[in-house]
Design an enzyme around this catalytic site. Structure first.
Site, PDB file in Angstrom:
ATOM      1  N   GLY A  93      -6.400   1.598 -18.529  1.00  0.00           N
ATOM      2  CA  GLY A  93      -7.447   0.411 -18.370  1.00  0.00           C
ATOM      3  C   GLY A  93      -8.500   1.113 -17.070  1.00  0.00           C
ATOM      4  O   GLY A  93      -8.993   1.779 -16.812  1.00  0.00           O
ATOM      5  N   ARG A  94      -8.948  -0.292 -16.652  1.00  0.00           N
ATOM      6  CA  ARG A  94     -10.232   0.268 -15.493  1.00  0.00           C
ATOM      7  C   ARG A  94      -9.552   1.821 -14.269  1.00  0.00           C
ATOM      8  O   ARG A  94     -10.001   2.538 -14.212  1.00  0.00           O
ATOM      9  CB  ARG A  94     -10.829  -0.986 -14.751  1.00  0.00           C
ATOM     10  CG  ARG A  94     -11.834  -1.844 -15.067  1.00  0.00           C
ATOM     11  CD  ARG A  94     -11.911  -2.734 -14.230  1.00  0.00           C
ATOM     12  NE  ARG A  94     -10.772  -3.565 -13.845  1.00  0.00           N
ATOM     13  CZ  ARG A  94     -10.532  -4.887 -14.571  1.00  0.00           C
ATOM     14  NH1 ARG A  94     -11.758  -5.588 -15.394  1.00  0.00           N
ATOM     15  NH2 ARG A  94      -9.420  -5.671 -13.932  1.00  0.00           N
ATOM     16  N   ILE A  95      -8.216   1.175 -13.968  1.00  0.00           N
ATOM     17  CA  ILE A  95      -7.829   2.087 -12.943  1.00  0.00           C
ATOM     18  C   ILE A  95      -7.254   3.292 -13.511  1.00  0.00           C
ATOM     19  O   ILE A  95      -7.783   4.306 -12.883  1.00  0.00           O
ATOM     20  CB  ILE A  95      -6.669   1.308 -12.110  1.00  0.00           C
ATOM     21  CG1 ILE A  95      -7.246   0.614 -10.950  1.00  0.00           C
ATOM     22  CG2 ILE A  95      -5.851   2.515 -11.060  1.00  0.00           C
ATOM     23  CD1 ILE A  95      -6.483  -0.333 -10.329  1.00  0.00           C
ATOM     24  N   ARG A 126      -0.816   1.408 -25.135  1.00  0.00           N
ATOM     25  CA  ARG A 126      -0.357   0.851 -26.845  1.00  0.00           C
ATOM     26  C   ARG A 126      -2.338   0.111 -27.067  1.00  0.00           C
ATOM     27  O   ARG A 126      -1.515  -0.089 -28.568  1.00  0.00           O
ATOM     28  CB  ARG A 126       0.895  -0.285 -26.143  1.00  0.00           C
ATOM     29  CG  ARG A 126       2.091   0.575 -26.886  1.00  0.00           C
ATOM     30  CD  ARG A 126       2.560  -0.804 -26.600  1.00  0.00           C
ATOM     31  NE  ARG A 126       2.863  -1.074 -25.058  1.00  0.00           N
ATOM     32  CZ  ARG A 126       2.973  -2.470 -24.789  1.00  0.00           C
ATOM     33  NH1 ARG A 126       3.488  -3.485 -26.179  1.00  0.00           N
ATOM     34  NH2 ARG A 126       2.579  -3.579 -23.478  1.00  0.00           N
ATOM     35  N   ARG A 143       2.469  -0.919  -9.220  1.00  0.00           N
ATOM     36  CA  ARG A 143       3.940  -2.218  -9.337  1.00  0.00           C
ATOM     37  C   ARG A 143       5.216  -1.383  -9.306  1.00  0.00           C
ATOM     38  O   ARG A 143       5.543  -0.728 -10.352  1.00  0.00           O
ATOM     39  CB  ARG A 143       4.249  -3.341 -10.155  1.00  0.00           C
ATOM     40  CG  ARG A 143       3.002  -4.386  -9.753  1.00  0.00           C
ATOM     41  CD  ARG A 143       2.457  -4.956  -8.169  1.00  0.00           C
ATOM     42  NE  ARG A 143       1.863  -5.902  -8.423  1.00  0.00           N
ATOM     43  CZ  ARG A 143       0.087  -5.740  -7.530  1.00  0.00           C
ATOM     44  NH1 ARG A 143      -0.315  -4.472  -7.637  1.00  0.00           N
ATOM     45  NH2 ARG A 143      -0.061  -6.647  -8.014  1.00  0.00           N
ATOM     46  N   ASP A 200       3.313   4.154  -3.589  1.00  0.00           N
ATOM     47  CA  ASP A 200       2.817   3.189  -2.618  1.00  0.00           C
ATOM     48  C   ASP A 200       3.531   1.874  -2.607  1.00  0.00           C
ATOM     49  O   ASP A 200       2.783   0.503  -2.894  1.00  0.00           O
ATOM     50  CB  ASP A 200       1.095   3.247  -3.171  1.00  0.00           C
ATOM     51  CG  ASP A 200       0.018   2.236  -2.370  1.00  0.00           C
ATOM     52  OD1 ASP A 200      -0.644   1.525  -2.633  1.00  0.00           O
ATOM     53  OD2 ASP A 200       0.795   2.310  -1.238  1.00  0.00           O
ATOM     54  N   GLU A 220       8.696  -5.357  -2.680  1.00  0.00           N
ATOM     55  CA  GLU A 220       8.159  -4.686  -0.658  1.00  0.00           C
ATOM     56  C   GLU A 220       8.699  -6.045   0.061  1.00  0.00           C
ATOM     57  O   GLU A 220       8.765  -6.935   0.046  1.00  0.00           O
ATOM     58  CB  GLU A 220       7.148  -4.682  -1.431  1.00  0.00           C
ATOM     59  CG  GLU A 220       6.950  -3.598  -2.068  1.00  0.00           C
ATOM     60  CD  GLU A 220       4.692  -3.232  -2.392  1.00  0.00           C
ATOM     61  OE1 GLU A 220       4.248  -4.314  -2.032  1.00  0.00           O
ATOM     62  OE2 GLU A 220       5.521  -3.032  -3.792  1.00  0.00           O
ATOM     63  N   HIS A 243       1.937   0.390   0.197  1.00  0.00           N
ATOM     64  CA  HIS A 243       0.842  -0.837  -1.031  1.00  0.00           C
ATOM     65  C   HIS A 243      -0.557  -0.871  -0.042  1.00  0.00           C
ATOM     66  O   HIS A 243      -1.234  -1.990  -0.071  1.00  0.00           O
ATOM     67  CB  HIS A 243       1.506  -1.794  -1.291  1.00  0.00           C
ATOM     68  CG  HIS A 243       1.399  -3.027  -1.806  1.00  0.00           C
ATOM     69  ND1 HIS A 243       2.129  -3.503  -2.849  1.00  0.00           N
ATOM     70  CD2 HIS A 243      -0.063  -2.712  -2.439  1.00  0.00           C
ATOM     71  CE1 HIS A 243       1.424  -4.335  -3.953  1.00  0.00           C
ATOM     72  NE2 HIS A 243      -0.165  -3.741  -4.070  1.00  0.00           N
TER      73      HIS A 243
END
Ligand code: 8YV
Length: 322
Positions: free
Chosen positions: A148-150, A170, A240, A264, A269, A287
């Site tokens: 995706g974007r990241i 996918r 995540r 990260d 968390e 994070h």
């Protein structure tokens, strides 16, 4: 008395300052049967939890304003059913998150944390340097989980390091990935789409997790994938924690069957599995992927803009299409 607004996380200072002009802020712990009906806005962030149990207590909730791009803690199906708008902060943190993925790759491979300690501890100056050789990053193979974007921003950066690009997504073909990256980079890089995560891991030196934490993606990076990544491979997670089988990760690192990990994010968390805290081939950060002055200011502006839109009855800046 000002109207109440609800928060389920600690607020960013810019957001808190804006909100305080118009609302009295209460936390979920301060929610009562008496005040719950007056709540129309919930302020949260990418790690905030808004399950149906909380939404059921808020009969007049109209907006969830999320200081973050992730919304995996929000019951969006229930929001859709009740026509509750969810706004996030997409786009503005993409570069920071991708930058941190590369920071982890470099810190891990060039042993930056251990090298720093050898200097500041005096080990180097006293002739007791223990640090061995690191590993080259440029030209190695990166496997991106979720383009995706990241994920595309990570690919852009790795392309700059002359790395061999592979991905598993996918919803994206190899041709579309190449076309998207050509728009981002200016050239159409060689990139290989793998049909399974195991195959991607087997053909990667670095496996970078950039996927969304949808329920079906929980535990996506399991022992089989980690084993395929192998003793010369490293897992990088800036997405995540729930996407990785954390127990399997700890086990495979302890058995020496995985080369290392740069993390990260974590499943629970701020709890981090104890065993990870002492492993020399693990780099851990709390994070912080979007935690820069510049990006947090942009995120705050979006959250404030969405809250202004709610108050003025104008279109939201970044409402999710539920
Ligand atoms: C958090 C994130 O929102 O954007 C996300 O989804 O996980 C982070 O940007 C941020 O760390 C909350 O302060």
């Amino acid at each position: 008395m000002k109207p109440l607004i609800l928060r389920n996380v600690k607020l960013n200072p810019m957001v808190a300052e804006f909100v305080a002009q118009y609302y009295d802020v209460i936390s979920v712990e301060e929610l009562t049967d008496a005040n719950a009906a007056s709540i129309e806005v919930l302020l949260t962030n990418g790690t905030g939890k808004a399950p149906k149990e909380l939404l059921d207590r808020l009969p007049n909730l109209k907006l969830i304003d999320d200081f973050g791009v992730g919304f995996d803690g929000i019951d969006v199906a229930e929001c859709k059913r009740r026509n509750i708008t969810v706004c996030t902060t997409p786009g503005v943190l993409t570069e920071d998150v991708a930058d941190l993925a590369l920071a982890h790759i470099l810190a891990l491979s060039r042993q930056i944390c251990r090298a720093h300690h050898e200097v500041v501890s005096g080990a180097w100056s006293s002739g007791h340097k223990k640090l061995g050789l690191g590993h080259k990053v440029s030209g190695k193979r990166v496997g991106i989980v979720g383009l995706g974007r990241i994920g595309k921003a990570v690919a852009q950066r790795c392309h700059g390091f002359n790395m061999q690009l592979g991905f598993y997504d996918r919803f994206l073909s190899e041709d579309q990935a190449r076309a998207d990256l050509q728009k981002l980079i200016g050239v159409a890089p060689q990139i290989t789409a793998y049909q399974s995560l195991v195959e991607l891991a087997h053909n990667s030196d670095y496996l970078v997790v950039c996927a969304a934490a949808t329920p079906e993606n929980h535990g996506l990076i399991n022992e089989e994938v980690l084993t395929a990544l192998g003793p010369t491979g490293a897992l990088i997670n800036i997405a995540r924690g729930v996407l990785v089988d954390e127990a399997a990760l700890v086990k495979i690192l302890q058995e020496g069957k995985l080369g290392g990990a740069g993390l990260d994010v974590f499943a629970q968390e701020p709890h981090v599995p104890e065993a990870l805290l002492t492993m020399p081939n693990v780099v851990l950060t709390p994070h912080i992927a979007s935690a820069t002055v510049e990006t947090r200011e942009l995120m705050a502006q979006i959250v404030i803009g969405n809250l202004k839109a709610f108050r003025e009855g104008t279109p939201y800046l970044t409402a999710l299409a539920l």
